[in-house]
Design an enzyme around this catalytic site. Structure first.
Site, short mmCIF file in Angstrom:
data_model
loop_
_atom_site.label_atom_id
_atom_site.label_comp_id
_atom_site.label_asym_id
_atom_site.label_seq_id
_atom_site.Cartn_x
_atom_site.Cartn_y
_atom_site.Cartn_z
NE ARG A 3 2.56 -2.95 5.90
CZ ARG A 3 2.69 -1.65 5.65
NH1 ARG A 3 3.75 -1.19 5.00
NH2 ARG A 3 1.75 -0.80 6.04
CB CYS A 44 4.12 -13.99 -13.56
SG CYS A 44 5.63 -14.68 -14.27
CD GLU A 45 -0.11 -12.00 -10.10
OE1 GLU A 45 -0.92 -11.15 -10.54
OE2 GLU A 45 -0.37 -13.21 -9.99
N GLY A 54 3.82 -3.43 18.14
CA GLY A 54 4.58 -4.40 17.34
C GLY A 54 5.39 -3.67 16.29
#
Length: 463
Positions: A351, A382-383, A314
């Site tokens: 990822r 907001c991280e 894939g």
């Protein structure tokens, strides 16, 4: 904090864990991570003969760009790899247009949810060329697989064997199945991408007879037929020793089934997982080498050619065909690192947060103007963990309003995208021979409101 120079950074090998600085590289300096058709023309990156800045103007950002020629080239390499059957692993990237590409290249398709199955069938893909995966398929999904005439269902637990047997019997059909086994081989990859060990949620371990009992359970179901066994040891694999060992152990299991129970296995599906380069200098496990490693393991135990070999690539078909295009919003200087904020992030590029995956990047226009500056490309969410590219040497000229291209994002970006912070998901556009076509349109705020309810009463069944 500055790195020596952009020229030095571009020519450097893959980043060393000691310094942690990712190489920023245009297509000419690191063709392994960019689509096959990527070129810099008059300071502007083109993919498929289309300038990325023109795509940004026409389609907005953040934007997924897919090089059709790259995908088709790699699909054909897998067809020529020596495998008897090639299934495209749709979880890497799937949409209706992608289904049509897979079909036109003569590939089979593997799906791992009812949603992926319905999309494929609704697009006109022949269900007989579909393999249905999943460690917890619902009764409704199993019934849908039987109803659509799915070629093979990969059974993953004893309960599923019973459920699928009942569904097939009720439909008056004999359903082909693979039994997924785990050979106790752990791939050299991120722990979250290793799937061949004994202590994983997928399949039946060979040890202590679990896999053998599963095969016998299938044999005891009149509406099921054992079409083969399946094994997948992990993803983003670049070393072949584990592949060969896994194939050898699967072959030994198949031989034991014949010796002890007279059960013949005609096909072995050894999954996918061939690794691709995400950073300059990283290797790609080519299809021919991947299949040769599997054949070597099978041939140590079984007579050559006695079983058909299926594979399920894939990422290695679609990964480097993709580029994500961002618009720079804010730039913060004067800190230990330069923070470059873009108009996307973990909602379209999960990822890096999920696996600490590393990417490179390069300005879509202008290239290497200015000195190299130790930077970090961050998203808009907001991280603190919303990082697109950590610790990269980017040109000091990069400023608000510029376009930044991140290559090798064709796999597991669009399919993992979310609406975190009520962010609409980006469009996907295919490019080829100087033309661009929408594969998936951009979401709008109106799309996000479609699922909103307004306090409607929930009907409860009662007892």
């Amino acid at each position: 904090m500055s790195s020596p120079s952009l020229a030095t950074a571009v020519d450097a090998p893959r980043p060393d864990a000691a310094d942690g600085i990712t190489v920023a590289a245009p297509p000419e300096a690191a063709p392994e991570v960019w689509p096959l058709t990527a070129r810099t023309v008059d300071g502007r990156i083109h993919v498929g003969g289309v300038a990325l800045d023109e795509l940004a103007e026409a389609c907005g950002t953040a934007l997924y760009v897919v090089d059709e020629a790259d995908f088709r080239h790699r699909a054909r390499a897998w067809r020529a790899s020596g495998a008897d059957q090639v299934h495209y692993a749709s979880k890497a990237f799937l949409c209706a247009e992608m289904v049509r590409w897979v079909d036109s290249e003569g590939l089979h398709l593997d799906v791992c949810s009812g949603g992926e199955l319905e999309l494929a069938v609704d697009t006109g893909f022949d269900a007989a060329r579909i393999v249905f995966h999943g460690n917890n398929k619902s009764v409704a999904e199993l019934e849908a697989a039987v109803s659509h005439g799915v070629g093979v269902v990969v059974v993953d637990c004893l309960e599923e064997i019973d459920r699928l047997g009942r569904a097939a019997a009720a439909a008056g059909r004999v359903q082909d199945v693979y039994v997924r086994i785990t050979p106790g081989v752990t791939a050299e990859t991120h722990a979250y991408m290793a799937t061949g060990g004994d202590d994983v949620k997928f399949g039946f371990p060979v040890r202590e007879g679990h896999a053998e009992r599963a095969v016998l359970a299938v044999a005891g179901q009149p509406a099921l037929r054992l079409a083969g066994v399946h094994c997948h040891i992990g993803s983003q694999v670049t070393a072949t020793d584990g592949l060969t060992l896994a194939a050898e152990r699967v072959a030994a299991f198949v031989a034991e089934l014949t010796d002890r129970h007279g059960i013949a296995v005609d096909e072995i599906d050894l999954g996918g997982g061939a690794g691709i380069p995400y950073l300059p200098g990283q290797p790609r496990l080519e299809p021919g080498a991947f299949v040769a490693a599997l054949r070597a393991g099978l041939d140590r135990v079984l007579p050559a050619g006695s079983v058909r070999l299926a594979v399920e690539p894939g990422r290695s078909m679609i990964g480097t065909a993709g580029v994500t295009l961002y618009r720079v919003g804010a730039v913060k200087d004067g800190l230990r690192r330069r923070f470059v904020s873009v108009d996307g992030g973990m909602s379209d590029a999960l990822r890096p947060s999920l696996y600490l995956a590393r990417y490179t990047a390069w300005p879509a226009v202008g290239g290497a103007a200015g000195d190299a500056v130790h930077s970090v490309v961050v998203g808009r969410h907001c991280e603190s963990g919303d990082v697109v590219v950590p610790d990269i040497a980017l040109p000091s000229s990069l400023a608000s309003g510029d376009l930044l291209a991140v290559p090798a994002t064709g796999a597991y970006h669009h399919v993992m995208a979310s609406n975190y912070n009520a962010q609409p998901r980006p469009a996907v556009v295919a490019v080829r021979d100087g033309r661009a076509r929408l594969m998936v349109r951009r979401e709008t705020p109106a799309d996000l409101r479609i699922r909103e309810a307004h306090g409607e009463e929930v009907a409860l069944g009662g007892v």
